[in-house]
Design an enzyme around this catalytic site. Structure first.
Site, mmCIF file in Angstrom:
data_model
loop_
_atom_site.group_PDB
_atom_site.id
_atom_site.type_symbol
_atom_site.label_atom_id
_atom_site.label_comp_id
_atom_site.label_asym_id
_atom_site.label_seq_id
_atom_site.Cartn_x
_atom_site.Cartn_y
_atom_site.Cartn_z
ATOM 1 N N GLU A 12 0.825 -1.212 0.000
ATOM 2 C CA GLU A 12 0.000 0.000 0.000
ATOM 3 C C GLU A 12 0.856 1.257 0.000
ATOM 4 O O GLU A 12 1.315 1.684 1.052
ATOM 5 C CB GLU A 12 -0.934 0.013 1.223
ATOM 6 C CG GLU A 12 -1.807 1.270 1.258
ATOM 7 C CD GLU A 12 -2.756 1.353 2.458
ATOM 8 O OE1 GLU A 12 -2.669 0.489 3.359
ATOM 9 O OE2 GLU A 12 -3.569 2.280 2.486
ATOM 10 N N LYS A 33 -2.622 -2.068 -3.036
ATOM 11 C CA LYS A 33 -3.657 -1.220 -2.419
ATOM 12 C C LYS A 33 -3.285 0.241 -2.648
ATOM 13 O O LYS A 33 -2.519 0.816 -1.874
ATOM 14 C CB LYS A 33 -3.773 -1.530 -0.918
ATOM 15 C CG LYS A 33 -4.789 -0.645 -0.199
ATOM 16 C CD LYS A 33 -5.185 -1.208 1.148
ATOM 17 C CE LYS A 33 -6.087 -0.223 1.886
ATOM 18 N NZ LYS A 33 -6.771 -0.828 3.030
HETATM 19 P P1 13P Z 1 -9.393 4.120 4.341
HETATM 20 O O1 13P Z 1 -10.284 3.371 3.378
HETATM 21 O O2 13P Z 1 -10.145 4.740 5.490
HETATM 22 O O3 13P Z 1 -8.446 5.038 3.645
HETATM 23 O O4 13P Z 1 -8.505 3.010 5.066
HETATM 24 C C1 13P Z 1 -7.955 2.005 4.326
HETATM 25 C C2 13P Z 1 -6.660 1.631 4.904
HETATM 26 O O5 13P Z 1 -6.460 0.508 5.322
HETATM 27 C C3 13P Z 1 -5.597 2.637 4.940
HETATM 28 O O6 13P Z 1 -4.390 2.025 5.274
#
Ligand code: 13P
Length: 341
Positions: free
Chosen positions: A179, A221
């Site tokens: 991510e 992600k």
């Molecule tokens: P949000 O969808 O609230 O951005 O959170 C997702 C997430 O896991 C961020 O690391």
């Protein structure tokens, strides 16, 4: 269920399903609870997450996996059942947040570096025993053009850490969610978001390649390509979809089985509409689905308010958002469906 990394990754992006990000750190969940007037005790956090994992329709039909925080993966439901077992019983894969948070990057004011690599091999072995079959590590890239943020150094360091994390996960039999979140908080325009996210994803896949990470056993992600919140502009779902898909075609290898978006501060319906617009443009070489925290949980948190008598209403609110996002993952969502709540 198969233990092959490739099969776990495919299960995480199964048709019409997506991931529930319920891995808020103690600090973040306290902020969420403060907003609904609930004191963040260990029991309140357990009760709240238990009600989500016991939302049968949402969990069995629309949720493929749940990202947990360290406390939650060790917690038991009120009746003594491990919370991990509730998730598995619903047919979803338990996952775990393993990063130690974004800290200021020395020498680069405004940039951060995500920490947590020391001792990660041992922690992953422990989480595997507790039932985790995927993990998450979040790098945070802010945009502030006046301050030269992000620096190339910050993008390089964060992507290098993501690759070392991903390799350790795969060694442990755990699918890494990688991510790299480019924040939507700034005053930048949508083109700047495109350019910074592009530089980040190009560097990320160069580092994953150099680290011998098997892309078929990973999930990306990312953020969507959107204008910064303080830019005073907004973009339609069609614009967001067009820019985001263009970006991925230029940067994300087709060996990656799936892309599961963060919601990043978009409203519930915006996050759904944008995902839907992307899937309506398909077919794409990767599955496109959700891995939302706030956009799945804001509604149930508000409906719950910490009260036992509101549990059913909170579960209904969660189920509605899960269903809407499940449809968006298929490109079959319509705004009118929001009124069926
Ligand atoms: P949000 O969808 O609230 O951005 O959170 C997702 C997430 O896991 C961020 O690391």
């Amino acid at each position: 269920m198969s233990e092959r990394l490739e099969d776990i990754a495919l299960a995480m992006v199964a048709d019409g399903k997506g991931i529930l990000a319920a891995d808020e750190s103690s600090g973040t969940i306290k902020k969420r609870f403060d907003a609904i007037g609930v004191t963040s005790t260990e029991e309140a956090r357990r009760d709240y997450r238990e009600l989500l994992f016991r939302s049968d329709e949402a969990m069995t039909k629309h949720i493929s996996g749940v990202i947990l925080y360290d406390e939650t993966i060790r917690q038991k439901a009120a009746d003594g059942t491990p919370l991990v077992d509730l998730i598995r019983k619903a047919g979803a894969v338990p996952g775990i947040n393993v990063d130690a948070g974004a800290k200021p990057l020395a020498g680069f004011p405004g940039d951060t570096i995500t920490e947590g690599l020391d001792g990660l091999r041992e922690r992953l072995a422990d989480y595997y025993k507790l039932g985790a079959r995927f993990a998450k590590w979040r790098a945070v890239i802010d945009i502030n053009e006046d301050e030269n943020v992000p620096s190339a150094t910050s993008i390089d360091a964060n992507c290098h850490a993501l690759a070392r994390y991903a390799a350790l996960c795969q060694e442990a039999g755990i699918v890494p969610i990688v991510e790299p979140e480019v924040l939507m908080d700034g005053s930048h325009d949508i083109e700047t978001c495109f350019e910074i996210t592009k530089a980040t994803l190009l560097q990320l896949y160069a580092e994953l390649y150099a680290a011998n990470v098997v892309l078929e056993g990973t999930i990306l992600k990312p953020n969507m390509v959107v204008p910064g919140k303080k830019s005073g502009t907004s973009a339609s779902p069609e614009e967001v979809a067009e820019m985001t898909i263009k970006l991925f075609r230029e940067t994300v290898p087709v060996a990656v089985p799936g892309i599961a978006f963060l919601s990043g501060g978009q409203s519930d319906e915006e996050a759904t509409a944008n995902l839907n617009a992307m899937n309506a443009m398909g077919p794409h070489p990767w599955k496109l689905t959700f891995s939302y925290g706030r956009a799945l949980q804001a509604a149930p948190q508000k409906a719950w308010g910490g009260k036992k008598e509101n549990v059913a209403a909170a579960q209904a609110a969660f189920t509605h958002r899960a269903r809407m996002n499940g449809l968006a993952a298929l490109g079959q969502w319509k705004p009118e469906l929001e009124k069926t709540a």
